[in-house]
Write a protein that holds these residues in place. Structure first.
Motif, PDB file in Angstrom:
ATOM      1  N   THR A 199       0.852  -1.188   0.000  1.00  0.00           N
ATOM      2  CA  THR A 199       0.000   0.000   0.000  1.00  0.00           C
ATOM      3  C   THR A 199       0.882   1.230   0.000  1.00  0.00           C
ATOM      4  N   GLY A 221       0.545   5.718  -0.374  1.00  0.00           N
ATOM      5  CA  GLY A 221      -0.381   6.836  -0.284  1.00  0.00           C
ATOM      6  C   GLY A 221      -1.121   6.834   1.031  1.00  0.00           C
ATOM      7  N   ASP A 222      -1.947   7.865   1.209  1.00  0.00           N
ATOM      8  CA  ASP A 222      -2.748   8.016   2.420  1.00  0.00           C
ATOM      9  C   ASP A 222      -4.223   7.880   2.077  1.00  0.00           C
ATOM     10  N   TYR A 223      -4.964   7.237   2.964  1.00  0.00           N
ATOM     11  CA  TYR A 223      -6.390   7.037   2.757  1.00  0.00           C
ATOM     12  C   TYR A 223      -7.084   8.381   2.581  1.00  0.00           C
ATOM     13  N   GLN A 247      -5.043   6.233  -1.911  1.00  0.00           N
ATOM     14  CA  GLN A 247      -3.983   5.235  -1.809  1.00  0.00           C
ATOM     15  C   GLN A 247      -4.290   4.092  -2.754  1.00  0.00           C
ATOM     16  N   THR A 258      -5.948   7.440  -8.258  1.00  0.00           N
ATOM     17  CA  THR A 258      -6.786   6.583  -7.417  1.00  0.00           C
ATOM     18  C   THR A 258      -8.239   6.889  -7.753  1.00  0.00           C
ATOM     19  N   GLY A 313      -3.133  10.329  -5.675  1.00  0.00           N
ATOM     20  CA  GLY A 313      -2.432   9.991  -4.433  1.00  0.00           C
ATOM     21  C   GLY A 313      -0.963  10.278  -4.611  1.00  0.00           C
ATOM     22  N   GLN A 364       3.145   9.620  -2.689  1.00  0.00           N
ATOM     23  CA  GLN A 364       4.045   9.102  -1.669  1.00  0.00           C
ATOM     24  C   GLN A 364       5.309   9.929  -1.754  1.00  0.00           C
TER      25      GLN A 364
END
Length: 153
Positions: A93, A95-97, A100, A143, A148, A150
């Protein structure tokens, strides 16, 4: 949350505000691999293999019985051959919710020294439709809920 079908991926100077320029830093991120938060993961647009180094594999508590044997060597600089201990598939996984993505990644587990715990390769980044910027040290990807990202560690 509204779904976006085809978000545009863009970079701006704002994305680089925390960096000191000029820089030639390696692009190193953190990911979630299986149930483990993994730091020091090199994003390498030139690599053709996703690599998980054996010390990280051991720290994750994954049993060696999950390794699928392989006899295809990796060839490094100067023709040096490294034979992987095996292959393991992990859910990764980034990214952030809610922006992501979670995808299965097939890693070659290699028992050699490295400053990194893992390497993410170009075909994996392509499968994620990811766009990397070494200037900004960010990878961005589409997404269901927009773009998203990172960032570097």
């Amino acid at each position: 949350m509204a779904r976006l079908d085809n978000p545009s991926i863009r970079f701006s100077e704002e994305d680089a505000q925390c960096l000191h320029h000029p820089h030639d830093d390696a692009f190193v991120v953190s990911i979630r691999a299986g149930d483990y938060n993994m730091h020091r993961v090199l994003v390498d647009n030139g690599s053709l293999a996703d690599i998980l180094y054996y010390p990280a594999f051991q720290q994750m508590g994954i049993g060696r019985e999950r390794l699928i044997p392989t006899n295809a060597p990796l060839v490094g600089f100067g023709g040096t051959r490294v034979y992987p201990l095996g292959i393991v598939t992990l859910s990764v996984t980034v990214g952030d919710y809610p922006r992501q993505i979670t995808e299965d990644v097939v890693f070659l587990v290699v028992d050699c020294s490295s400053a990194y715990n893992a390497i993410l390769r170009r075909p994996t980044l392509n499968a994620w439709k990811a766009v990397t910027s070494t200037y900004h040290l960010i990878v961005k990807f589409p997404t269901e809920y927009g773009v998203g990202e990172q960032c570097r560690n």
